[in-house]
Design an enzyme around this catalytic site. Structure first.
Site, PDB file in Angstrom:
ATOM      1  N   TYR A   1      -9.890 -10.329   9.173  1.00  0.00           N
ATOM      2  CA  TYR A   1     -11.239 -10.890   8.987  1.00  0.00           C
ATOM      3  C   TYR A   1     -11.223 -12.389   8.739  1.00  0.00           C
ATOM      4  CZ  TYR A   1     -10.035 -10.263   4.068  1.00  0.00           C
ATOM      5  OH  TYR A   1      -9.405 -10.292   2.855  1.00  0.00           O
TER       6      TYR A   1
ATOM      7  N   GLY B   1     -13.738  -7.345  11.004  1.00  0.00           N
ATOM      8  CA  GLY B   1     -13.078  -6.750   9.851  1.00  0.00           C
ATOM      9  C   GLY B   1     -13.795  -6.979   8.531  1.00  0.00           C
TER      10      GLY B   1
ATOM     11  N   LYS C   1       0.798  -1.239   0.000  1.00  0.00           N
ATOM     12  CA  LYS C   1       0.000   0.000   0.000  1.00  0.00           C
ATOM     13  C   LYS C   1       0.829   1.288   0.000  1.00  0.00           C
ATOM     14  CE  LYS C   1      -4.069  -1.844   2.296  1.00  0.00           C
ATOM     15  NZ  LYS C   1      -4.870  -1.820   3.515  1.00  0.00           N
TER      16      LYS C   1
ATOM     17  N   ALA D   1       1.280   0.486  12.683  1.00  0.00           N
ATOM     18  CA  ALA D   1       1.680   1.770  12.092  1.00  0.00           C
ATOM     19  C   ALA D   1       2.017   1.575  10.613  1.00  0.00           C
ATOM     20  CB  ALA D   1       2.874   2.344  12.854  1.00  0.00           C
ATOM     21  N   GLY D   2       1.384   0.595   9.970  1.00  0.00           N
ATOM     22  CA  GLY D   2       1.604   0.328   8.546  1.00  0.00           C
ATOM     23  C   GLY D   2       0.639   1.136   7.690  1.00  0.00           C
ATOM     24  N   GLY D   3       0.445   0.690   6.452  1.00  0.00           N
ATOM     25  CA  GLY D   3      -0.399   1.408   5.507  1.00  0.00           C
ATOM     26  C   GLY D   3      -1.823   1.606   5.994  1.00  0.00           C
TER      27      GLY D   3
END
Ligand code: ATR
Length: 263
Positions: free
Chosen positions: A207, A228, A51, A112-114
């Protein structure tokens, strides 16, 4: 799941399109994007771990995607690819549908990713505080700095392995797991059931399984668990609208997702 959800939407709106998943290695990302361009593909989604990296290979980013620095939706305008991010709006919609009050809320973000970046930007317009906890604390600090340049709100970061997580969980109105933890049916971080309480909303972006260990634990402590799959449908509905300029058949999309895995 996205092929199930989007193909149901295309069928019900009689749009002649098909949504197909491709597994792309990190080292092949640039060539894959070029291939999609050469083939005249009208639009696509991008998921972990691409991403952030994908932004370098697109022709344009919309304002929000540029600010966030992360893209999950790409639409073709002729041969030009424009990147968007629907993760944040998808998450906010999902939490609102579950009854969460976003204005003035205290939010705890795991990751703290995309995806976290997108969520943090969306929450930042309404929340009172945002706490970001990540395995790599440097990435959490980078996100904190980006947010502080743009928004005036209280943002704190900590390591996933640190002591502060207990206080963060106890104080939060909204807790979101935006890491891949829990995908294997386990949930490893040191989060205890008695830190959750009634009135909290816990959203897990994982999910598979639909009911993750985090959600089970949170629900058993009286918190509202939000899975999710709901978020996947809502962000997918926003993508559909970008690609087609038509309203997404959200109920059809939810039904298709439910048939694959209970919500
Ligand atoms: P996405 O686009 O879904 O956010 P990503 O950008 O690859 O995917 O980010 C994945 C997130 O999950 C990150 O916060 C990552 O933590 P690091 O920044 O420390 O890599 C987190 N993550 C992935 N696997 C993890 C694990 N086993 N334990 C804890 N955090 C994990």
């Amino acid at each position: 799941m996205s092929p199930v959800i989007q193909n149901a939407a295309f069928r019900s709106t009689r749009i002649k399109a098909v949504y197909i998943p491709f597994c792309v290695n990190k080292s092949d990302l640039r060539r894959s994007i070029d291939a999609l361009r050469a083939l005249g593909i009208r639009g696509f989604n991008v998921t972990a771990p691409h991403k952030v990296e994908v932004c370098r290979y697109l022709d344009k980013l919309d304002r929000l995607a540029k600010e966030i620095g992360s893209v999950n939706t790409v639409a073709a305008n002729g041969k030009l690819f424009c990147g968007y991010n629907t993760d944040g709006i998808g998450a906010l919609r999902t939490l609102e549908e579950a009854g969460a009050q976003l204005d003035g809320s205290s939010v705890l973000l795991l990751g703290a990713g995309g995806a976290s970046r997108a969520l943090a930007y969306s929450f930042a317009s309404n929340a009172r505080t945002i706490r970001i906890v990540n395995r790599t604390v440097l990435k959490a600090r980078q996100l904190q700095h980006r947010l502080q340049k743009r928004f005036k709100l209280d943002i704190t970061v900590a390591s996933l392995a640190g002591e502060s997580i207990k206080q963060f969980v106890e104080d939060a109105d909204i807790i979101v797991n935006a890491t891949s933890m829990g995908q294997n049916g386990r949930f490893d971080p040191p989060i205890r059931k008695n830190w959750f309480h009634q009135g909290q909303f816990v959203l897990d972006l994982v999910y598979r399984p639909v009911e993750t260990v985090l959600l089970k634990v949170a629900r058993s402590a009286g918190a509202t668990a939000v899975n999710g799959l709901r978020m996947l449908v809502n962000q997918g509905a926003c993508s559909f609208e970008i690609w087609t300029s038509r309203s997404a058949p959200v109920a059809v999309m939810h039904k298709a997702a439910r048939q694959e895995g209970p919500m």
